[in-house]
Design an enzyme around this catalytic site. Sequence first.
Site, PDB file in Angstrom:
ATOM      1  N   LYS A 163       0.954  -1.319  -0.092  1.00  0.00           N
ATOM      2  CA  LYS A 163       0.418   0.140  -0.191  1.00  0.00           C
ATOM      3  C   LYS A 163       0.416   1.195  -0.215  1.00  0.00           C
ATOM      4  O   LYS A 163       1.886   1.246  -0.341  1.00  0.00           O
ATOM      5  CB  LYS A 163      -1.213   0.343   1.105  1.00  0.00           C
ATOM      6  CG  LYS A 163      -2.030  -1.661   1.197  1.00  0.00           C
ATOM      7  CD  LYS A 163      -2.912  -1.062   2.076  1.00  0.00           C
ATOM      8  CE  LYS A 163      -4.048  -2.898   1.827  1.00  0.00           C
ATOM      9  NZ  LYS A 163      -4.853  -2.549   2.723  1.00  0.00           N
ATOM     10  N   GLU A 210     -11.498 -10.346  -1.621  1.00  0.00           N
ATOM     11  CA  GLU A 210     -11.672  -9.833  -0.209  1.00  0.00           C
ATOM     12  C   GLU A 210     -12.101  -9.207   0.096  1.00  0.00           C
ATOM     13  O   GLU A 210     -12.901  -8.408  -0.394  1.00  0.00           O
ATOM     14  CB  GLU A 210     -10.382  -8.915  -0.070  1.00  0.00           C
ATOM     15  CG  GLU A 210      -8.807  -9.288  -1.151  1.00  0.00           C
ATOM     16  CD  GLU A 210      -7.758  -8.178  -0.086  1.00  0.00           C
ATOM     17  OE1 GLU A 210      -6.942  -8.731   0.473  1.00  0.00           O
ATOM     18  OE2 GLU A 210      -8.274  -6.818  -0.890  1.00  0.00           O
ATOM     19  N   HIS A 249      -8.612  -3.237  -6.248  1.00  0.00           N
ATOM     20  CA  HIS A 249      -8.709  -3.267  -4.927  1.00  0.00           C
ATOM     21  C   HIS A 249      -9.164  -2.586  -3.976  1.00  0.00           C
ATOM     22  O   HIS A 249     -10.136  -1.705  -5.154  1.00  0.00           O
ATOM     23  CB  HIS A 249      -7.160  -2.832  -4.224  1.00  0.00           C
ATOM     24  CG  HIS A 249      -6.837  -3.239  -2.514  1.00  0.00           C
ATOM     25  ND1 HIS A 249      -7.729  -2.538  -1.921  1.00  0.00           N
ATOM     26  CD2 HIS A 249      -6.297  -4.403  -1.983  1.00  0.00           C
ATOM     27  CE1 HIS A 249      -7.674  -3.073  -0.431  1.00  0.00           C
ATOM     28  NE2 HIS A 249      -6.895  -4.500  -0.524  1.00  0.00           N
TER      29      HIS A 249
HETATM   30  P1  PGA Z   1      -4.423  -6.193   5.356  1.00  0.00           P
HETATM   31  O1  PGA Z   1      -5.506  -5.832   4.169  1.00  0.00           O
HETATM   32  O2  PGA Z   1      -3.954  -7.575   5.347  1.00  0.00           O
HETATM   33  O3  PGA Z   1      -4.617  -5.508   6.167  1.00  0.00           O
HETATM   34  O4  PGA Z   1      -6.558  -6.554   6.139  1.00  0.00           O
HETATM   35  C1  PGA Z   1      -5.887  -6.544   3.050  1.00  0.00           C
HETATM   36  C2  PGA Z   1      -5.765  -5.868   1.872  1.00  0.00           C
HETATM   37  O5  PGA Z   1      -6.556  -4.363   1.965  1.00  0.00           O
HETATM   38  O6  PGA Z   1      -5.331  -6.293   1.289  1.00  0.00           O
END
Ligand code: PGA
Length: 264
Positions: free
Chosen positions: A13, A170, A98
């Site tokens: 990120k 996700e 995403h």
């Molecule tokens: P996280 O994020 O593991 O911090 O929950 C996952 C993602 O956004 O791909």
Amino acid sequence: MKTPSFYVVGNLKMNMLSHEEAEQYILVLKRELKGRKYRFTKGILCPPFLYLREFAQLPTGLESGAQDVFWEKSGAYTGEISPLMLKNAGAGSVIIGHSERRALQGETNEIVKQKVTTALKHLLVPIVCIGETNEERLRQDTDRILTDQVQSIFSDVSRLQAEKIILAYEPRWAIGTDLLPTSQEILAVRVLIRKILTELFDADLAEKITVIYGGSVKSAFLPTVSWEGGMDGVLVGRESLFPYEIVKMMNMFEEHGEQEIMNQ
Ligand code: PGA
């Protein structure tokens, strides 16, 4: 017999605020990975664009990917990034759609589809995110939302291209929250995706498509997500900021692969 094949994708990120920090991360990662070899597991790390150069030099078993791509290859598109730029900077894959981009940048299924088509055309592996919001889940709309997303992603691709796509399930309510669906819920999505792909193509192709899980993943959750939930890997946010965790997950998948081979 199918050779097991697992993915650990780290979505870094908008973290690491300088080249020095990125270099430090890679240094630690290299130390953690020293002497390790992976037969069944592939690691993909997706840093901010600015650090792709540094991440092009990852140790064997790991490669770099990007966090987004634009659908044109060059031109007057201020602030966007071209698939060719990503390739030239050493990226082999790219995260598309995403949920943070869908929510904050208004990316629609149509935009996601365009990006997937472009990535495939330029031989980047698309890691395409799908998932329902908490509201959709409470309305019991998950299956419909996922069906729309998957159908759209695969609507403009050939069979050969389809095989290259990695789907990342996700659930939006599980991202950044420390909430995790049960292994049964994850498995139900795995089965649903297989059904949609069988209808779009056939059972053989549906079996070949890699599906990974993302949302609050930690190494301790791999049994729930993968051994029981049937996922071929994980997309990791926060925990990917710790190189130790990435390597630990790769090692766990590797051992699981060995075990599967022994049980065959
Ligand atoms: P996280 O994020 O593991 O911090 O929950 C996952 C993602 O956004 O791909």
